[in-house]
Structure formats: C-alpha cells, structure tokens
Motif scaffolding. Sequence first.
Motif, PDB file in Angstrom:
ATOM      1  N   LEU A 130       3.922 -16.070  21.241  1.00  0.00           N
ATOM      2  CA  LEU A 130       4.503 -14.717  20.996  1.00  0.00           C
ATOM      3  C   LEU A 130       4.831 -14.096  22.704  1.00  0.00           C
ATOM      4  O   LEU A 130       5.861 -12.890  21.974  1.00  0.00           O
ATOM      5  N   ASN A 131       5.469 -14.685  23.364  1.00  0.00           N
ATOM      6  CA  ASN A 131       5.592 -14.481  24.444  1.00  0.00           C
ATOM      7  C   ASN A 131       7.564 -13.899  24.361  1.00  0.00           C
ATOM      8  O   ASN A 131       7.644 -13.297  25.085  1.00  0.00           O
ATOM      9  N   LYS A 132       7.942 -14.964  23.104  1.00  0.00           N
ATOM     10  CA  LYS A 132       9.372 -14.349  23.519  1.00  0.00           C
ATOM     11  C   LYS A 132       9.442 -12.955  22.515  1.00  0.00           C
ATOM     12  O   LYS A 132      10.316 -12.592  22.506  1.00  0.00           O
ATOM     13  N   TYR A 133       8.874 -12.543  22.241  1.00  0.00           N
ATOM     14  CA  TYR A 133       8.077 -11.023  21.816  1.00  0.00           C
ATOM     15  C   TYR A 133       8.112 -10.311  22.857  1.00  0.00           C
ATOM     16  O   TYR A 133       8.369  -8.611  22.188  1.00  0.00           O
ATOM     17  N   SER A 134       8.293 -10.041  24.435  1.00  0.00           N
ATOM     18  CA  SER A 134       8.094  -9.380  24.879  1.00  0.00           C
ATOM     19  C   SER A 134       9.172  -8.625  25.485  1.00  0.00           C
ATOM     20  O   SER A 134       8.780  -7.662  26.582  1.00  0.00           O
ATOM     21  N   ASN A 135      10.305  -9.069  25.205  1.00  0.00           N
ATOM     22  CA  ASN A 135      11.251  -8.034  25.265  1.00  0.00           C
ATOM     23  C   ASN A 135      11.357  -6.675  23.980  1.00  0.00           C
ATOM     24  O   ASN A 135      12.448  -5.722  24.458  1.00  0.00           O
ATOM     25  N   SER A 152       7.210  -7.080  31.412  1.00  0.00           N
ATOM     26  CA  SER A 152       6.281  -7.637  32.671  1.00  0.00           C
ATOM     27  C   SER A 152       4.851  -7.090  31.818  1.00  0.00           C
ATOM     28  O   SER A 152       4.128  -7.604  31.424  1.00  0.00           O
ATOM     29  N   GLN A 153       5.585  -5.645  31.212  1.00  0.00           N
ATOM     30  CA  GLN A 153       3.585  -4.921  30.644  1.00  0.00           C
ATOM     31  C   GLN A 153       3.636  -5.385  29.412  1.00  0.00           C
ATOM     32  O   GLN A 153       2.642  -5.759  29.251  1.00  0.00           O
ATOM     33  N   THR A 154       4.470  -5.133  28.687  1.00  0.00           N
ATOM     34  CA  THR A 154       4.178  -6.418  27.365  1.00  0.00           C
ATOM     35  C   THR A 154       3.379  -7.586  27.715  1.00  0.00           C
ATOM     36  O   THR A 154       2.425  -7.604  26.835  1.00  0.00           O
ATOM     37  N   LEU A 155       4.055  -8.308  28.120  1.00  0.00           N
ATOM     38  CA  LEU A 155       3.637  -9.795  28.685  1.00  0.00           C
ATOM     39  C   LEU A 155       2.538  -9.678  28.581  1.00  0.00           C
ATOM     40  O   LEU A 155       1.653 -10.497  28.228  1.00  0.00           O
ATOM     41  N   THR A 156       2.063  -9.024  29.993  1.00  0.00           N
ATOM     42  CA  THR A 156       1.068  -8.775  30.241  1.00  0.00           C
ATOM     43  C   THR A 156      -0.312  -8.598  28.733  1.00  0.00           C
ATOM     44  O   THR A 156      -1.247  -9.134  28.699  1.00  0.00           O
ATOM     45  N   TYR A 157      -0.259  -7.647  27.803  1.00  0.00           N
ATOM     46  CA  TYR A 157      -0.820  -7.392  27.103  1.00  0.00           C
ATOM     47  C   TYR A 157      -0.456  -8.068  26.185  1.00  0.00           C
ATOM     48  O   TYR A 157      -2.219  -8.677  25.664  1.00  0.00           O
ATOM     49  N   LEU A 199      -5.547 -14.563  12.764  1.00  0.00           N
ATOM     50  CA  LEU A 199      -6.822 -13.674  12.516  1.00  0.00           C
ATOM     51  C   LEU A 199      -7.432 -12.887  13.505  1.00  0.00           C
ATOM     52  O   LEU A 199      -8.104 -11.876  13.818  1.00  0.00           O
ATOM     53  N   ALA A 200      -7.453 -13.922  14.486  1.00  0.00           N
ATOM     54  CA  ALA A 200      -8.330 -13.388  15.923  1.00  0.00           C
ATOM     55  C   ALA A 200      -7.448 -11.576  16.476  1.00  0.00           C
ATOM     56  O   ALA A 200      -8.405 -10.461  16.419  1.00  0.00           O
ATOM     57  N   LEU A 201      -6.237 -11.309  15.961  1.00  0.00           N
ATOM     58  CA  LEU A 201      -6.088 -10.721  17.013  1.00  0.00           C
ATOM     59  C   LEU A 201      -6.058  -8.839  15.482  1.00  0.00           C
ATOM     60  O   LEU A 201      -6.010  -8.061  16.385  1.00  0.00           O
ATOM     61  N   GLU A 218      -0.484 -11.132  26.929  1.00  0.00           N
ATOM     62  CA  GLU A 218      -1.720 -12.658  27.667  1.00  0.00           C
ATOM     63  C   GLU A 218      -2.771 -12.499  27.416  1.00  0.00           C
ATOM     64  O   GLU A 218      -4.223 -13.616  26.702  1.00  0.00           O
ATOM     65  N   SER A 219      -3.527 -10.788  27.419  1.00  0.00           N
ATOM     66  CA  SER A 219      -4.460 -10.129  27.733  1.00  0.00           C
ATOM     67  C   SER A 219      -5.266 -10.460  25.947  1.00  0.00           C
ATOM     68  O   SER A 219      -6.746 -10.620  25.876  1.00  0.00           O
ATOM     69  N   SER A 220      -4.540 -10.307  25.826  1.00  0.00           N
ATOM     70  CA  SER A 220      -5.118 -10.373  23.590  1.00  0.00           C
ATOM     71  C   SER A 220      -5.327 -11.446  23.550  1.00  0.00           C
ATOM     72  O   SER A 220      -6.309 -12.101  22.423  1.00  0.00           O
ATOM     73  N   CYS A 221      -4.290 -12.740  24.323  1.00  0.00           N
ATOM     74  CA  CYS A 221      -3.978 -13.978  23.187  1.00  0.00           C
ATOM     75  C   CYS A 221      -5.176 -14.691  24.069  1.00  0.00           C
ATOM     76  O   CYS A 221      -6.257 -15.666  23.847  1.00  0.00           O
ATOM     77  N   ASN A 222      -6.134 -14.522  25.146  1.00  0.00           N
ATOM     78  CA  ASN A 222      -7.653 -14.727  26.318  1.00  0.00           C
ATOM     79  C   ASN A 222      -8.294 -14.391  24.736  1.00  0.00           C
ATOM     80  O   ASN A 222      -9.346 -14.966  25.086  1.00  0.00           O
ATOM     81  N   GLY A 223      -8.666 -13.664  24.108  1.00  0.00           N
ATOM     82  CA  GLY A 223      -9.594 -13.666  22.816  1.00  0.00           C
ATOM     83  C   GLY A 223      -9.430 -14.576  22.152  1.00  0.00           C
ATOM     84  O   GLY A 223     -10.275 -13.932  20.986  1.00  0.00           O
ATOM     85  N   THR A 224      -8.530 -15.096  21.744  1.00  0.00           N
ATOM     86  CA  THR A 224      -8.138 -15.920  20.631  1.00  0.00           C
ATOM     87  C   THR A 224      -8.445 -17.728  20.819  1.00  0.00           C
ATOM     88  O   THR A 224      -9.146 -17.733  21.859  1.00  0.00           O
ATOM     89  N   LEU A 225      -7.959 -18.311  19.778  1.00  0.00           N
ATOM     90  CA  LEU A 225      -9.372 -19.559  20.171  1.00  0.00           C
ATOM     91  C   LEU A 225      -7.938 -20.691  20.746  1.00  0.00           C
ATOM     92  O   LEU A 225      -9.256 -21.666  21.502  1.00  0.00           O
ATOM     93  N   TYR A 226      -6.889 -19.984  20.417  1.00  0.00           N
ATOM     94  CA  TYR A 226      -6.074 -21.238  20.794  1.00  0.00           C
ATOM     95  C   TYR A 226      -4.609 -20.177  22.136  1.00  0.00           C
ATOM     96  O   TYR A 226      -4.006 -20.512  21.878  1.00  0.00           O
ATOM     97  N   PRO A 227      -5.149 -19.938  22.576  1.00  0.00           N
ATOM     98  CA  PRO A 227      -4.626 -18.906  23.947  1.00  0.00           C
ATOM     99  C   PRO A 227      -3.465 -19.245  24.644  1.00  0.00           C
ATOM    100  O   PRO A 227      -2.318 -18.739  24.378  1.00  0.00           O
ATOM    101  N   LYS A 228      -2.910 -20.432  25.025  1.00  0.00           N
ATOM    102  CA  LYS A 228      -1.856 -20.758  25.074  1.00  0.00           C
ATOM    103  C   LYS A 228      -1.034 -21.368  24.103  1.00  0.00           C
ATOM    104  O   LYS A 228       0.006 -20.536  24.286  1.00  0.00           O
ATOM    105  N   LEU A 229      -1.437 -21.571  22.846  1.00  0.00           N
ATOM    106  CA  LEU A 229      -0.799 -20.962  21.990  1.00  0.00           C
ATOM    107  C   LEU A 229      -0.114 -19.966  21.112  1.00  0.00           C
ATOM    108  O   LEU A 229       0.797 -19.832  21.018  1.00  0.00           O
TER     109      LEU A 229
END
Length: 212
Positions: A50-55, A27-32, A191-193, A34-45
């Motif tokens: 990346l969510n498969k790496y939350s494990n 849960s913590q990894t997924l939250t991290y 690149l954004a990350l 999601e918050s990091s992806c919000n700074g990208t141009l295509y956050p949903k993508l």
Amino acid sequence: MAQKLILPSLVIFLSLFLESSLAKHNSQTLTYIESSCNGTLYPKLCIRCLNKYSNSIINGPQHLAQVALSVSLSRALQTRGYLLNVAKELKAIDHKNKRMYLTVQDCVNQINDSVDQLSQAIKELKRLNNFNTIINDKVLWHISNVETWVSTALTDASSCVQSFPGHRMSKRLATIKVKAKNVAEVTSNALALFHSYASSYKQAAARTTKKP
C-alpha cells in the motif's frame, strides 16, 4: 528589471511550497497506512503493497479498504493467469502425471472463484459510498456481503496453498504455492482493514439499537 526577477522568484517559491506540502501529505498518508496495517496479520506485506499509494489521497478507512481489495484482486488475477498457463502446458506435455494437472486445475478454479468474489466485494463496497454516514439495516447488509465475499475468497486461496503440502516439490509447483500464498495473505490483510472500517458502523448501530 525588478519586475522580470519577481516572476521567476514567485515560480520558485510556489514550487518549493507545493513540494513541501506534497511531502507533508505523503508522510501523513504513509503514517496512516502503517498504523492501519499494524492491525493486520501480515503488516510488512500490507505496508509494502500500500505504500505506493502514499502519493495519493486516502480518504479514510473505507477508501483504504477499497485500495487493499483492489491490490488483492490484482494479485489474484495475476496468479490466475499464471495458473492457466501452467495447466495448459501440463495438459499438453505431461500426460503421465494427470494427478499434478488435476491439482493445478483445482487451484485454477479456486483462484478464479477468489477473483469473482473479490470483484463482487469491491462493487459492493463502492455501493456504500451512497450512504455516507447513514446507519441502517441496508448498510449493515452491504457490509455483511463484503465480509462474506472476502472471507470466501481468502478460504479459496488458502485451499489452493494447502493443495501443495510439504517442502519437496518442483520449482513450478513451489512457484504456484508462493503465488497462491501471496493472494491469501493480501486478502487476509484486506479483510482486516475492511473489518476495521466496518466496526465503526457496527458499534454505532449497536448504540442506536440500545437507545430507548
């Protein structure tokens, strides 16, 4: 009899404890992510990729950028393979439409360049592991190299997309455009990350330079 019950009970307790701890970490990894992806141009993508790496354990922004670049390289490799097959088929059966073959072949070259550049960027980013938190000109040089290679990979993938303007095209060309567009978008996110990771080094370097 009591001793026989203790061991199974202990196993069950440890299993539940580990499952609870793993779920909390995921849960913590997924939250991290999601918050990091919000700074990208295509956050949903970005989140979807990346969510498969939350494990897994994501050790901060550098590791996240490295994972994102690996995703981008994987998509570029898949797209290159598809393009090579299409170009081979067109060359063999579609002698009348040489222009289409040349357009697809140009796309092959552009995506192939993206593969090379992303590969170089990942290798360069791994070299930064040797510096830990050290801030010097060599670190900034490695960072600049990664930014240059990923930016160029993005430009090449975007050029492939632009080779197919408009909406009226064959299913095959539409598929090429979608795949190249996906490569461009995941590379833009990577690149954004990476910029997010690199900004902390650049800010620290700027503060160090200002000191008397």
